[in-house]
Write a protein that holds these residues in place. Structure first.
Motif, short mmCIF file in Angstrom:
data_model
loop_
_atom_site.label_atom_id
_atom_site.label_comp_id
_atom_site.label_asym_id
_atom_site.label_seq_id
_atom_site.Cartn_x
_atom_site.Cartn_y
_atom_site.Cartn_z
N VAL A 325 -62.35 -32.56 -95.27
CA VAL A 325 -61.10 -33.22 -95.67
C VAL A 325 -61.30 -34.74 -95.74
CG1 VAL A 325 -58.75 -33.74 -94.87
CG2 VAL A 325 -59.60 -31.38 -94.84
N ARG A 326 -62.22 -35.23 -94.90
CA ARG A 326 -62.47 -36.68 -94.87
C ARG A 326 -63.46 -37.13 -95.94
NH1 ARG A 326 -62.78 -35.23 -89.55
NH2 ARG A 326 -65.04 -35.53 -89.50
N GLY A 327 -64.20 -36.21 -96.52
CA GLY A 327 -65.13 -36.55 -97.59
C GLY A 327 -66.37 -37.27 -97.08
N ARG B 144 -53.47 -27.10 -99.68
CA ARG B 144 -53.83 -28.47 -100.04
C ARG B 144 -53.76 -28.61 -101.55
NH1 ARG B 144 -55.75 -31.52 -96.17
NH2 ARG B 144 -56.34 -30.53 -94.21
N HIS B 190 -65.65 -35.99 -101.96
CA HIS B 190 -64.51 -36.89 -102.03
C HIS B 190 -63.48 -36.42 -101.00
CE1 HIS B 190 -61.08 -39.10 -103.64
NE2 HIS B 190 -61.94 -39.83 -104.32
N PRO B 191 -62.78 -37.34 -100.35
CA PRO B 191 -61.75 -36.91 -99.39
C PRO B 191 -60.69 -36.04 -100.06
CG PRO B 191 -62.10 -39.29 -99.25
CD PRO B 191 -62.89 -38.81 -100.42
N LEU B 192 -60.16 -35.10 -99.29
CA LEU B 192 -59.06 -34.25 -99.78
C LEU B 192 -57.72 -34.73 -99.22
CD1 LEU B 192 -60.83 -30.79 -99.37
CD2 LEU B 192 -60.64 -32.18 -101.44
N GLU B 193 -57.76 -35.85 -98.55
CA GLU B 193 -56.52 -36.48 -98.10
C GLU B 193 -56.64 -37.97 -98.38
OE1 GLU B 193 -55.43 -35.75 -94.04
OE2 GLU B 193 -55.24 -33.60 -94.36
#
Lengths: 330, 326
Positions: A325-327, B144, B190-193
């Motif tokens: 989630v943070r990539g 998400r 890549h971030p998902l948030e």
């Protein structure tokens, strides 16, 4: 099945009956909320099929009438009852309720409350098992009325096209909620609807556990041997209404009387008594012991367990701290 | 950094993840032998075979449910739904199964599926092939929702989504598959948030996502050149959860906000962002925030009507000028 197997099966079906009847009482006492769909009358279906399958190894998924299927896979009845009571010790930690019992450790992949929803999920589990080279199979139990959903046809089609190891078990109890099958469904014999997908399909008596077992053995062997999907229709009857909110006024008393003469537990019991394997006193003692177990262990556990903390209301919505989630660059 | 097209970035992400993990599969209508409607799965069928690159029947709810079921036992499916309009047919499985299974099983099961689908108005595709559905997906707890605006994001988000343990919906756009951009050479996630500042500025924040980021950037250039207004453009690449901190930070800096979305205004991204601004930084505002969005109609076929239904960079410019009393 050996005589010892039959005695165990009799005990397990009687346990299933008493467990569900005790749920009814707890519901009336308002210890259980929401919707409650009970299994009495249909015990031979889950029992017979799971005798032929490998409980805890094969993957099972079903609809909302799910307590007994979970227990047949190996779920602890205490955790199932605690779930109905909405407790933290419940099989889904009190977040699921009667219609959403899960026990993934024992490969019980859940009860789902959208009619027909599990059809494609079961095919997907089968796809995963095939990819992993597992010898486990996927077994989906649903009622006759689910076959009027599009997912039935979509899933049978995909299961056949991709030759998936999935057994669809149709527990045909003749009613979709409160509507009799011939008033809602063009073809009453459900196995006939499957011929359009070139999948083997048979219909047998779902009240005789030995008949169910024999038919399920053929079905399970077919699927496990890599020959693709199979459809097994079990003719059965539920004694209570669709759910607890159902007055059951839509059924003829004659019909109910006829089916009560074909009770799966009484039929097996009488057969064992006639064969001299058990006496009626043995049966009564078995019943007393089951009732005691339900009260002293199962209900006690559910009653005494804590409720979930409101502080954990949002737990389980998403994965905790998933690193992706943070990539970043790895 | 290699320059590649958006579809190439998606193809590369899937190719790399399929090489790494034999339980990654892709499925959808025409993704295999035909190579994908938008070429995002080009070459994968020949490389990985029919068991892992699956041409599905036209049964959106069925094959989406099948992918979700497979994900329960460790498979990592990437589903391509050819148009987001068809995702309505799969809403039952997305909403009732994928998004809820973790919660209603008390954390025992999860559905790590990736659902890729283009939404948006392309060229005269008519009402049933032009809808934008992100507003529906972003309102679902347990799902998400991300929406890449560049090839780099498309690559990095798809890689991260495949490995993430939650179900992820990736909102793409039919008009963006041939867009070119730089993509990192190695594994990039890549971030998902979150959100990112696509163009820093002082005077007003333009919030966009996916295609509307590019409208915002175009409007910002025009406003800087012709009106001396310095716009900050914030790319809301995550629609669920929306980046509250990022929205607050930018509005606290510029004190003004315009939200550009291709979808109709009711119950949309713009209304959510304005609600967040109200909750997080209302007293920072120098002007009431504005929405630039589609007209509330099914998208018409006629090209003039279609153009009139959808917002553009010009509409963003007008909104900003109105906000500044010009």
């Amino acid at each position: 099945m050996t005589p010892a197997d039959k005695k165990r099966v009799l005990r397990e079906m009687l346990f299933a009956r008493r467990f569900e009847e005790r749920c009814y009482e707890a519901y009336v006492e308002r210890k259980i909320g929401g919707f409650l769909h009970l299994y009495p009358g249909q015990e031979a279906c889950a029992q017979g099929v799971m005798e032929a399958a490998r409980p805890g190894h094969d993957y099972v998924i079903t609809g909302y009438r799910d307590h007994i299927h979970a227990i047949k896979c190996g779920a602890d009845p205490k955790a199932v009852m605690a779930e109905l009571y909405g407790k933290e010790t419940g099989s889904s930690k009190g977040r699921g309720g009667s219609m959403h019992i899960f026990d993934v450790e024992h490969h019980f992949m859940g009860g789902y409350a959208l009619v027909g929803g599990p059809f494609p999920l079961a095919a997907g589990i089968a796809k995963g098992l095939k990819m992993k080279g597992s010898d486990a199979i996927s077994i989906c139990f649903l009622g006759d009325a689910a076959n009027n959903q599009g997912t039935f046809h979509e899933s049978l089609n995909m299961a056949k096209v991709w030759n998936l190891p999935v057994l669809y078990v149709c527990e045909n109890n003749l009613y979709g909620i409160g509507t009799r099958i011939d008033r809602s469904t063009a073809v009453v014999d459900q196995y006939k609807r499957v011929c359009g997908y070139d999948i083997p399909a048979v219909q047998v008596d779902g009240q005789d556990v030995e008949v169910v077992y024999q038919a399920a053995k053929t079905a399970v062997d077919h699927v496990r041997s890599g020959k693709g999907p199979y459809f097994l229709e079990l003719m059965t009857y539920r004694y209570r209404g669709h759910s607890m909110s159902d007055s059951n006024a839509y059924r003829a008393k004659d019909e109910e009387r006829m089916w009560s003469k074909r009770d799966p537990i009484i039929m097996l019991r009488d057969r064992l008594v006639d064969a001299g394997e058990i006496s009626l006193d043995d049966y009564k003692a078995m019943d007393t012991e089951i009732l005691h177990q339900i009260e002293s262990e199962i209900i006690k556990f559910a009653e005494e367990s804590p409720e979930p903390s409101v502080n954990e209301l949002e737990k389980y919505v998403l994965a905790d701290n998933d690193p992706y989630v943070r990539g970043g660059v790895r | 950094m290699a320059v590649m097209m958006y579809w190439e970035a998606l193809q590369r992400a899937q190719d790399e993840e399929m090489t790494r993990d034999p339980l990654v599969l892709v499925m959808g209508e025409d993704v295999g032998v035909a190579g994908g409607t938008y070429k995002a799965t080009k070459g994968l069928y020949d490389k990985y075979g029919a068991e892992r690159v699956i041409d599905t029947p036209i049964s959106e709810n069925g094959f989406t449910g099948l992918a979700i079921g497979a994900s329960f036992i460790g498979v990592r499916p990437v589903i391509e739904i050819m148009s987001v309009n068809f995702a309505w047919l799969a809403m039952d499985q997305i909403f009732n199964s994928a998004a809820k299974v973790r919660y209603m099983s008390g954390g025992q099961l999860t559905a790590p599926v990736v659902i890729r689908s283009p939404g948006g108005t392309a060229h005269q595709l008519g009402a049933q092939h032009s809808a934008r559905m992100e507003k529906v997906f972003m309102g679902i707890a347990g799902l998400r929702v991300v929406t890449p605006s560049t090839p780099k994001q498309a690559y990095g988000m798809l890689k991260a989504a495949i490995r993430c343990n939650d179900p992820v919906f990736i909102n793409e756009h039919e008009l963006m598959y041939n867009m070119k951009g730089e993509v990192p050479d190695g594994d990039y996630f890549h971030p998902l948030e979150g959100s990112e500042v696509a163009r820093p500025g002082r005077d007003v924040t333009l919030f966009g996502y996916n295609i509307s980021v590019h409208w915002c950037l175009e409007a910002a250039e025009f406003l800087a050149t012709h009106h001396g207004i310095d716009c900050e453009v914030v790319d809301l690449f995550t629609l669920s959860p929306l980046d509250r901190a990022g929205i607050k930070a930018s509005v606290s800096k510029t004190h003004r906000a315009v939200i550009a979305e291709e979808a109709e205004a009711p119950v949309g991204v713009g209304s959510e962002v304005i609600a967040i601004i109200n909750e997080e930084c209302f007293f920072e505002l120098d002007a009431a925030p504005l929405r630039v969005s589609a007209r509330n109609v099914p998208i018409p076929y006629n090209h003039k009507l279609e153009k009139a239904a959808i917002p553009s960079a010009k509409d963003i410019v007008h909104a900003v000028l109105k906000m500044f009393g010009k």
